[in-house]
Design an enzyme around this catalytic site. Structure first.
Site, PDB file in Angstrom:
ATOM      1  N   ASN A 106     -38.653  42.791 -15.734  1.00 37.18           N
ATOM      2  CA  ASN A 106     -39.076  44.181 -15.916  1.00 37.18           C
ATOM      3  C   ASN A 106     -40.427  44.136 -16.625  1.00 37.18           C
ATOM      4  OD1 ASN A 106     -39.493  46.830 -16.563  1.00 37.18           O
ATOM      5  ND2 ASN A 106     -37.716  47.036 -17.921  1.00 37.18           N
ATOM      6  N   TRP A 107     -41.465  44.326 -15.843  1.00 39.23           N
ATOM      7  CA  TRP A 107     -42.815  44.195 -16.408  1.00 39.23           C
ATOM      8  C   TRP A 107     -43.190  45.404 -17.274  1.00 39.23           C
ATOM      9  CZ3 TRP A 107     -46.131  42.277 -11.605  1.00 39.23           C
ATOM     10  CH2 TRP A 107     -45.663  41.003 -11.223  1.00 39.23           C
ATOM     11  N   LYS A 108     -42.386  46.448 -17.223  1.00 38.88           N
ATOM     12  CA  LYS A 108     -42.680  47.682 -17.967  1.00 38.88           C
ATOM     13  C   LYS A 108     -44.117  48.139 -17.665  1.00 38.88           C
ATOM     14  CE  LYS A 108     -39.119  46.378 -21.205  1.00 38.88           C
ATOM     15  NZ  LYS A 108     -38.576  46.410 -22.559  1.00 38.88           N
ATOM     16  N   HIS A 164     -32.855  52.728 -17.895  1.00 34.67           N
ATOM     17  CA  HIS A 164     -33.306  51.805 -18.945  1.00 34.67           C
ATOM     18  C   HIS A 164     -33.332  52.561 -20.282  1.00 34.67           C
ATOM     19  CE1 HIS A 164     -35.886  49.212 -21.334  1.00 34.67           C
ATOM     20  NE2 HIS A 164     -35.541  48.243 -20.502  1.00 34.67           N
ATOM     21  N   GLU A 204     -35.453  52.714 -22.480  1.00 33.83           N
ATOM     22  CA  GLU A 204     -36.724  53.409 -22.740  1.00 33.83           C
ATOM     23  C   GLU A 204     -36.781  54.730 -21.979  1.00 33.83           C
ATOM     24  OE1 GLU A 204     -39.136  49.981 -21.825  1.00 33.83           O
ATOM     25  OE2 GLU A 204     -38.228  49.016 -23.570  1.00 33.83           O
ATOM     26  N   GLU A 229     -28.069  46.032 -22.118  1.00 32.58           N
ATOM     27  CA  GLU A 229     -29.250  45.787 -22.951  1.00 32.58           C
ATOM     28  C   GLU A 229     -29.080  46.486 -24.294  1.00 32.58           C
ATOM     29  OE1 GLU A 229     -32.927  44.753 -20.398  1.00 32.58           O
ATOM     30  OE2 GLU A 229     -32.838  46.919 -20.593  1.00 32.58           O
ATOM     31  N   GLY A 236     -37.301  43.727 -27.103  1.00 33.96           N
ATOM     32  CA  GLY A 236     -38.655  43.574 -27.631  1.00 33.96           C
ATOM     33  C   GLY A 236     -38.707  43.253 -29.115  1.00 33.96           C
ATOM     34  N   SER A 247     -34.671  40.425 -25.399  1.00 27.72           N
ATOM     35  CA  SER A 247     -35.237  39.202 -25.986  1.00 27.72           C
ATOM     36  C   SER A 247     -34.710  37.919 -25.357  1.00 27.72           C
ATOM     37  CB  SER A 247     -35.033  39.185 -27.508  1.00 27.72           C
ATOM     38  OG  SER A 247     -35.734  40.268 -28.100  1.00 27.72           O
ATOM     39  N   GLY A 299     -37.791  41.289 -20.166  1.00 29.05           N
ATOM     40  CA  GLY A 299     -39.008  42.063 -20.398  1.00 29.05           C
ATOM     41  C   GLY A 299     -40.174  41.134 -20.680  1.00 29.05           C
ATOM     42  N   GLY A 300     -40.487  40.970 -21.964  1.00 28.31           N
ATOM     43  CA  GLY A 300     -41.677  40.220 -22.380  1.00 28.31           C
ATOM     44  C   GLY A 300     -41.841  38.861 -21.707  1.00 28.31           C
TER      45      GLY A 300
HETATM   46  P1  13P Z   1     -37.492  42.148 -23.770  1.00 32.16           P
HETATM   47  O1  13P Z   1     -37.063  40.955 -22.940  1.00 32.16           O
HETATM   48  O2  13P Z   1     -38.969  42.236 -23.957  1.00 32.16           O
HETATM   49  O3  13P Z   1     -36.710  42.229 -25.046  1.00 32.16           O
HETATM   50  O4  13P Z   1     -37.110  43.467 -22.920  1.00 32.16           O
HETATM   51  C1  13P Z   1     -35.843  43.600 -22.400  1.00 32.16           C
HETATM   52  C2  13P Z   1     -35.824  44.752 -21.487  1.00 32.16           C
HETATM   53  O5  13P Z   1     -35.921  45.889 -21.879  1.00 32.16           O
HETATM   54  C3  13P Z   1     -35.709  44.467 -20.038  1.00 32.16           C
HETATM   55  O6  13P Z   1     -35.448  45.623 -19.316  1.00 32.16           O
END
Ligand code: 13P
Length: 265
Positions: A12-14, A109, A111, A181, A187, A227, A248-249
């Site tokens: 998930n590149w956000k 998600h 977010e 999640e 993050g 994470s 994510g990251g």
């Molecule tokens: P991180 O891996 O950056 O913690 O993000 C997780 C996430 O929200 C994937 O959708």
């Protein structure tokens, strides 16, 4: 990881990268996808770069969602509207995602839930629309730190799963992916312990069984997200109900994303 379920690792590149970086990251992942050949790999770029990623994956416009890119890497959206078209400025329809070759779409998600006010009802409408379009929803659930610390993890996750997946037939449930999640792990560098994650994954699977049947629930893949890094992926992958990761990251670096994918292979 169950021997009956194929792991699925999605990036998930956000709201990150630019067009050139999206292309080079896609090319780097696609070139080495064979290193995680027994894992389903998915890239979920920002909507504006989805066609760039589709082209880099060799997905033709108008390709069917069941069509696999030559690289074996699939494309996913990060969000979708629940209507097929209309006066919804700034939104993306599920059919548009499919049209450019997507097979998956992340929905609900945390977010989207916390920053954009998406309720279980909104997520539920999106899940139904995305399924109707022939895409696979990746439905996210997870508790906040305050909810975990006040002992409400089970209640919150139960409400999110039952609400987000209400009224969906067993046949359709069999097609979805769920992502657990925990919001406090996203993050933050604070990953859930394998036991904490496994406990919630087992709960999610029991809820899926309640919504369908144990046989169907046993086939549904449940990803962990929050994470996930190369150095913690293997211990998560070893848990019986963790069938992949939503990253994510670490998905912004081809080496890290592929190392995580390999841990689930
Ligand atoms: P991180 O891996 O950056 O913690 O993000 C997780 C996430 O929200 C994937 O959708």
């Amino acid at each position: 990881m169950s021997t009956r379920r194929k792991s699925i690792v999605a990036g998930n590149w956000k709201m990150n990268l630019d067009a050139a970086k999206a292309r080079s990251l896609t090319e780097a992942v696609a070139a080495r996808a064979g290193e995680a050949a027994n894992v389903d790999l998915v890239l979920c770029p920002p909507a504006l770069y989805a066609t760039t990623v589709a082209a880099a994956l060799g997905l033709a416009a108008g390709s069917s969602p069941s069509g696999v890119a030559p690289s074996g890497v699939a494309l996913g959206g990060q969000n979708s509207h629940d209507k097929e078209s209309g006066a919804f400025t700034g939104e993306v329809a599920p059919g548009m995602l499919r049209d450019i070759g997507s097979r998956y779409c992340i929905l609900g998600h945390s977010e989207r839930r916390t920053l954009f006010g998406e309720t279980d009802k909104v997520v539920n409408a999106k899940v139904k629309a995305v399924l109707a379009t022939g895409l696979t929803p990746i439905v996210c659930v997870g508790e906040s730190l305050e909810e975990r610390e006040s002992g409400r993890t089970e209640a919150v996750v139960t409400e999110q799963v039952l609400g987000s997946l209400a009224g969906i037939s067993a046949d359709d449930l069999a097609k979805i992916v769920v992502a657990y999640e925990p919001v406090w792990a996203i993050g933050t560098g604070k990953v859930a312990t394998p036991q904490q994650a496994q406990d919630v994954h087992a709960l999610v699977r029991s809820l899926l069984a309640r919504l369908s049947s144990p046989t169907v629930a046993d086939k549904i893949r449940i990803q962990y997200g929050g994470s996930v890094k190369p150095d913690n992926a293997a211990e998560l992958a070893a848990c019986p109900d963790i069938d992949g990761a939503l990253v994510g990251g670490a998905s912004l670096k081809a080496d890290d994303f592929l190392a995580i994918a390999k841990a689930f292979g």
